[in-house]
Design a protein around this motif. Structure first.
Motif, mmCIF file in Angstrom:
data_model
loop_
_atom_site.group_PDB
_atom_site.id
_atom_site.type_symbol
_atom_site.label_atom_id
_atom_site.label_comp_id
_atom_site.label_asym_id
_atom_site.label_seq_id
_atom_site.Cartn_x
_atom_site.Cartn_y
_atom_site.Cartn_z
ATOM 1 N N THR A 258 -21.889 36.108 -33.126
ATOM 2 C CA THR A 258 -22.920 36.012 -34.145
ATOM 3 C C THR A 258 -22.662 34.789 -35.023
ATOM 4 O O THR A 258 -21.522 34.330 -35.177
ATOM 5 N N ILE A 259 -23.736 34.271 -35.597
ATOM 6 C CA ILE A 259 -23.587 33.171 -36.548
ATOM 7 C C ILE A 259 -22.664 33.593 -37.680
ATOM 8 O O ILE A 259 -21.833 32.806 -38.152
ATOM 9 N N GLU A 260 -22.793 34.847 -38.109
ATOM 10 C CA GLU A 260 -21.938 35.358 -39.184
ATOM 11 C C GLU A 260 -20.463 35.243 -38.814
ATOM 12 O O GLU A 260 -19.623 34.872 -39.640
ATOM 13 N N VAL A 273 -12.107 24.645 -41.140
ATOM 14 C CA VAL A 273 -13.460 24.122 -41.298
ATOM 15 C C VAL A 273 -13.886 24.281 -42.745
ATOM 16 O O VAL A 273 -13.562 25.262 -43.403
ATOM 17 N N LYS A 274 -14.645 23.327 -43.233
ATOM 18 C CA LYS A 274 -15.112 23.369 -44.609
ATOM 19 C C LYS A 274 -15.898 24.644 -44.868
ATOM 20 O O LYS A 274 -16.697 25.075 -44.042
ATOM 21 N N ALA A 275 -15.652 25.258 -46.021
ATOM 22 C CA ALA A 275 -16.337 26.503 -46.377
ATOM 23 C C ALA A 275 -17.842 26.319 -46.294
ATOM 24 O O ALA A 275 -18.386 25.321 -46.754
ATOM 25 N N GLY A 276 -18.497 27.302 -45.694
ATOM 26 C CA GLY A 276 -19.944 27.246 -45.552
ATOM 27 C C GLY A 276 -20.402 26.699 -44.219
ATOM 28 O O GLY A 276 -21.573 26.834 -43.861
ATOM 29 N N ASP A 277 -19.490 26.086 -43.454
ATOM 30 C CA ASP A 277 -19.813 25.574 -42.129
ATOM 31 C C ASP A 277 -19.271 26.523 -41.062
ATOM 32 O O ASP A 277 -18.208 27.109 -41.238
ATOM 33 N N PRO A 278 -19.994 26.664 -39.951
ATOM 34 C CA PRO A 278 -19.474 27.519 -38.873
ATOM 35 C C PRO A 278 -18.320 26.840 -38.151
ATOM 36 O O PRO A 278 -18.273 25.613 -38.035
ATOM 37 N N LEU A 792 -37.523 34.031 -30.767
ATOM 38 C CA LEU A 792 -36.954 33.369 -31.933
ATOM 39 C C LEU A 792 -36.882 31.861 -31.704
ATOM 40 O O LEU A 792 -36.283 31.394 -30.736
ATOM 41 N N ARG A 793 -37.500 31.106 -32.610
ATOM 42 C CA ARG A 793 -37.446 29.650 -32.525
ATOM 43 C C ARG A 793 -36.204 29.135 -33.245
ATOM 44 O O ARG A 793 -35.954 29.473 -34.405
ATOM 45 N N LEU A 794 -35.439 28.292 -32.553
ATOM 46 C CA LEU A 794 -34.193 27.760 -33.093
ATOM 47 C C LEU A 794 -34.437 26.413 -33.776
ATOM 48 O O LEU A 794 -35.427 25.734 -33.490
ATOM 49 N N PRO A 795 -33.535 25.999 -34.650
ATOM 50 C CA PRO A 795 -33.723 24.717 -35.338
ATOM 51 C C PRO A 795 -33.697 23.541 -34.370
ATOM 52 O O PRO A 795 -32.919 23.517 -33.410
ATOM 53 N N SER A 796 -34.556 22.554 -34.612
ATOM 54 C CA SER A 796 -34.522 21.326 -33.827
ATOM 55 C C SER A 796 -33.268 20.535 -34.189
ATOM 56 O O SER A 796 -32.637 20.775 -35.219
ATOM 57 N N TRP A 867 -28.691 31.173 -41.672
ATOM 58 C CA TRP A 867 -28.103 29.843 -41.520
ATOM 59 C C TRP A 867 -29.186 28.940 -40.941
ATOM 60 O O TRP A 867 -29.680 29.190 -39.843
ATOM 61 N N LYS A 868 -29.582 27.923 -41.686
ATOM 62 C CA LYS A 868 -30.695 27.042 -41.299
ATOM 63 C C LYS A 868 -31.928 27.843 -40.914
ATOM 64 O O LYS A 868 -32.642 27.514 -39.957
ATOM 65 N N GLY A 869 -32.167 28.933 -41.666
ATOM 66 C CA GLY A 869 -33.347 29.755 -41.435
ATOM 67 C C GLY A 869 -33.207 30.777 -40.338
ATOM 68 O O GLY A 869 -34.157 31.524 -40.066
#
Length: 892
Positions: A258-260, A273-278, A792-796, A867-869
């Motif tokens: 999962t993204i989470e 990894v910087k906090a907030g980044d996966p 589900l549409r993913l980010p471009s 995350w990014k919508g």
């Protein structure tokens, strides 16, 4: 003039070293825009599309481009700047890449090597890890989108990828190469070609080793590639070639999270990894055992192939080409049997703070040690893992875990022969046969007992209720012996034990017309596929499945298929040409469509898939500019698909896990437009551009039947195990429907080449998931059905790659070339694939239960965030971050 090559050549892999040093020799002179491919490869059974003659949409990539740009990428990724192509690294393991063409997945794209179809005969897949060395020996790769020009009755729903290699009769020369890359990647290669002797003999040899790790954690791999070819051409009428090649490999794999989870693993953990980044490198499949990398899922395989080819020029008007070949695949992939107190291997209790599996503790628990930390009660039967049976049998006893391997080995033999005759100056006729026999072995074996002394297998009806005590294991590495047995000991089989048999025979024919500026063709093929499933754990006439008494052997189920294709091209003048093609394919279903739900019973809804395709194209050619525009539409009906990993909620008691659905009657419609162009600014700059737009949707609804992991029907809330899938107008997932690319190659001085490429991906949707379109079934990670939301549409995303190479001339035939590439230059974070369709902005009514339970579920769902919508509960693969590769090559 010829529409398609009139002769047939090596059908099995004539993997030659020539392409490696061919690329080095022609680095400064190769015209990557479009010379006739027959100037670059020897054509034969491979149906080569010719520019301004063959009426199909085609893109060609030469060996120089592959050597210059591929580096440590996956082989299919070289096609990512081709219109309507979307390739990804899959999970990112060595050779786990995937490709989609015009919205159709890998198993629906015909992959040919020198004219031989290499798609798996049971499921249509192409496992690129089995072809790890193909990039070393490729002279050109031609992608024919849509129907393609192959005369065989092959599964080219989306198109055909033709990989061309060179024969063993090229001039004497050799190559030594060393490559390095990120995360310990390294490659060594030696190749030598003797050239043709006065008596017509020639030999080619190649050996390479690639090892290291991929971008993500726990991704070690090792791969070899060997090739030997012997050619003999006694005169102008006869040409013989024998080839033998293989690419044994093993590699550790990665699955979606999962993204989470990626975000949790990114907050100061592992790679810091910087906090907030996966954490894009996170891999939930591995840990350490006795201080060594150990994984749940390792793929290992060796697929040696041999062939004998004979080309006979009967007369100036007639030619006969024949090839016999054999392939001997050995290997499989690992997984797990058993549980610990009802918990499966991926349970969070078995992981440490860094998300790695606690293998040493699992071994200790199996041996009776109280390890605590979420493992629960001590193992009641230390040292012996069980599979128990009741009214059904399962692995849910909690008596230990072992690692197993599902073997997927095969013996595959084939014969292809084509007769070609020139009827007149305008008409050319060809006819041929295609015969194949395939036997697949699918037993299971234990690869690691993890501290247990044995495993009790009770899945075999012949040994119930006592079961078989398994004490032997088999390492998950490919054998050095190319003709090794599928398994070492038939008495030590666990988890499954079935075979698949496929018998294929067919014929094909083509009539071509060519006069002045007009060319046209009509072709057809017919084939029969016979399928037989053999379950070695069945008792003849006693075992009952789906209400029927079944036997160990089903007997062959024969299914006929055919295709018809026609097309024409007209050259309006020296610059402009137009073409069109149309075709219909009646394609036999894959093996699991004939025998669904892993049983000995033939699918009662068995029917051929029907594909109708039409295309129009326009081309422009001048001294500096080449451009193409294509319009296409493909309809695909009566498609079968299996969806695994389902969780079925029950009215009382725990949910049924690991269920699956057999889906029939799916219809897809794909249409779109494509543009590609190249432009040369003098001799110093070459420009490339591509844009493709598609609309890929499901048409109408479909029905699925649901079973648990023991093949028993699962009764849904409807009172049956049949469920309607609300698919009408839903977007097809797993392939970008809009792509674009711009590239430039700079040649400021002789020997130096600098290239840069930008690629844009948009309208990428999550993979097809039946659980997203029916309220009766759901996955373990996805509760809300959200029927009205669709796919589900993913980010471009945008990616930039750069590279450079320089060739030092050392005199004579000797040269030294240095090269380097950087991929994803700006370290863009992006999602390359998703396997769930969990939307945001849901309503309480999207959840099950009472109004209060629905409200609570909605609140908990929204609390997970995005995350990014994209909702963080979605299972995804993140693309690789910035990676690099460098090489040095000595040519002599």
């Amino acid at each position: 003039m010829k529409l398609i090559n009139k002769s047939m050549l090596t059908v099995i892999i004539s993997l030659s070293t020539a392409s490696v040093y061919y690329a080095q020799q022609t680095q400064d002179t190769v015209d990557t825009r479009s010379r006739d491919i027959e100037q670059v490869v020897i054509t034969g059974i491979a149906d080569v599309a010719k520019d301004r003659k063959t009426p199909v949409a085609v893109s060609t990539i030469k060996a120089a481009q592959i050597v210059e740009r591929l580096g440590n990428q996956e082989f299919p990724e070289i096609l990512n700047t081709t219109p309507s192509v979307y390739t990804t690294k899959g999970g990112g393991g060595f050779g786990d890449s995937r490709i989609n063409l015009r919205g159709f997945a890998n198993e629906n794209i015909a992959v040919m090597v020198n004219g031989m179809p290499v798609n798996d005969m049971e499921n249509g897949q192409v496992y690129w890890s089995n072809w790890a060395g193909i990039s070393d020996v490729t002279s050109a790769m031609q992608t024919q989108r849509g129907l393609g020009s192959s005369k065989l009755a092959i599964a080219s729903v989306g198109g055909t990828i033709n990989i061309f290699t060179r024969a063993a009769d090229k001039k004497r020369e050799g190559t030594v190469s060393l490559g390095l890359g990120n995360d310990g990647y390294h490659k060594t290669l030696f190749a030598y070609n003797t050239g043709k002797s006065e008596k017509g003999w020639s030999t080619s040899f190649l050996m390479s080793r690639t090892a290291g790790a991929m971008y993500f954690d726990g991704s070690d791999f090792e791969a070899y590639n060997y090739y030997l070819a012997v050619g003999y051409k006694p005169n102008e009428k006869h040409d013989f070639q024998f080839t033998f090649t293989g690419a044994p490999q093993w590699h550790n794999q990665n699955f979606t999270n999962t993204i989470e989870t990626y975000l949790d693993m990114g907050d100061g953990k592992l790679d810091k990894v910087k906090a907030g980044d996966p954490n894009r490198k996170y891999n939930s499949n591995w840990g350490t055992l006795n201080g060594e990398q150990f994984t749940t899922n390792r793929n290992f395989y060796s697929k040696p192939i041999m062939s004998f080819n004979w080309d006979w020029k009967i007369s100036e008007k007639s030619k006969l080409s024949t090839v016999g070949y054999g392939s001997f695949g050995r290997g499989g992939g690992t997984g797990f049997l058993g549980r610990i107190n009802g918990k499966q291997i991926f349970d969070a209790s078995f992981k440490d703070a860094n998300g790695q599996i606690r293998w040493d503790d699992i071994v200790a628990w199996n041996q009776g040690v109280n390890v605590g930390g979420g493992f629960g009660a001590v193992n009641p039967t230390p040292g012996q893992a069980f599979r128990t049976i009741g009214t059904t049998y399962n692995d849910n006893t909690g008596r230990g875990i072992v690692r197993r391997s599902h073997i997927n080995s095969h013996n595959w033999y084939g014969l292809l022969s084509n007769f070609n005759h020139k009827l007149s100056d305008e008409l050319n006729f060809s006819v041929g046969i295609d015969a194949r026999y395939y036997y697949g072995y699918h037993p299971g074996v234990i690869t690691d007992f993890l501290g247990n002394r044995s495993y009790v297998e009770t899945g075999d009806f012949n040994t119930r209720p006592a079961g078989t005590i398994i004490t032997g294991s088999q390492a998950p590495t490919p054998s050095a012996n190319p003709f090794a047995a599928a398994i070492k000991d038939d008495s030590q089989i666990a988890s499954r034990n079935y075979d698949g048999e496929v018998l294929w025979y067919g014929g094909f024919g083509q009539l071509e017309y060519s006069k002045n500026d007009f060319t046209a063709f009509v072709q057809g093929a017919i084939s029969n596929q016979g399928f037989q499933r053999i379950d070695n754990w069945i008792i003849d006439g006693v075992t009952v499945q789906s209400g029927q008494t079944v036997n160990r052997k089903t007997g062959f189920k024969n299914i006929a298929g055919y295709n018809l294709k026609a097309g024409a091209n007209y050259n309006l003048d020296m610059n402009h040409n137009v073409f069109g093609n149309i075709g219909y394919i009646s394609r036999q279903p894959f093996f699991n469509g004939v025998y669904p739900n892993n049983r000995q019973v033939v699918n009662p809804n068995l029917t051929n898939e029907k594909i109708f395709s039409a295309e129009l194209g326009y081309g422009y050619r001048s001294s500096n500019l080449r451009a193409n525009v294509n319009l296409f539409r493909t309809t695909w009906k009566d498609r079968f698909q299996r969806r695994t990993g389902l969780t079925i909620p029950q009215a009382s008691g725990p949910a049924i896990t690991q269920a699956y659905a057999e889906v029939n009657g799916i219809t897809q419609v794909h249409y779109g437009a494509e543009f590609d162009a190249t432009y040369s600014i003098g001799k110093y700059v070459d420009l490339e551009a591509m844009f493709s737009w598609g609309d890929y949707r499901y048409q109408g609804d479909a029905e699925g039947t649901v079973y648990d992991d023991n093949n028993n029907p699962v009764i849904l809330t409807s009172g049956t195990n049949v469920t309607k899938l609300n698919l009408d107008n839903v977007k097809v997932g797993d392939a970008a429907q809009i792509t674009a690319a711009l590239g430039a190659t700079f040649k400021p001085v002789k020997g130096l080449r600098i290239n840069a490429n930008w690629r844009w991906v948009d309208q990428l949707y999550a993979r097809f998931d039946v659980t997203a379109f029916d309220s009766s079934i759901q996955t373990a990670t996805y509760t809300p059905p959200a029927l009205e939301k669709g796919a589900l549409r993913l980010p471009s995303y945008n990616l930039f790659d750069v590279g450079a190479s320089y060739k030092f001339e050392l005199g004579g035939r000797q040269s030294l070339t240095l090269g380097a590439n950087v991929y994803n230059l700006f370290d863009t974070t992006y999602i390359s694939e998703a396997t769930t369709n969990n939307h945001t902005d849901l309503k309480a009514s999207n959840f099950t239960g009472t109004p209060a339970q629905q409200a609570t579920a909605l609140a908990n769902y929204n609390a997970q965030g995005t995350w990014k919508g994209i909702h963080q509960s979605n299972q995804v693969y993140f693309g690789f971050g910035r990676t690099w590769a460098a090489n040095i090559t000595f040519h002599f």
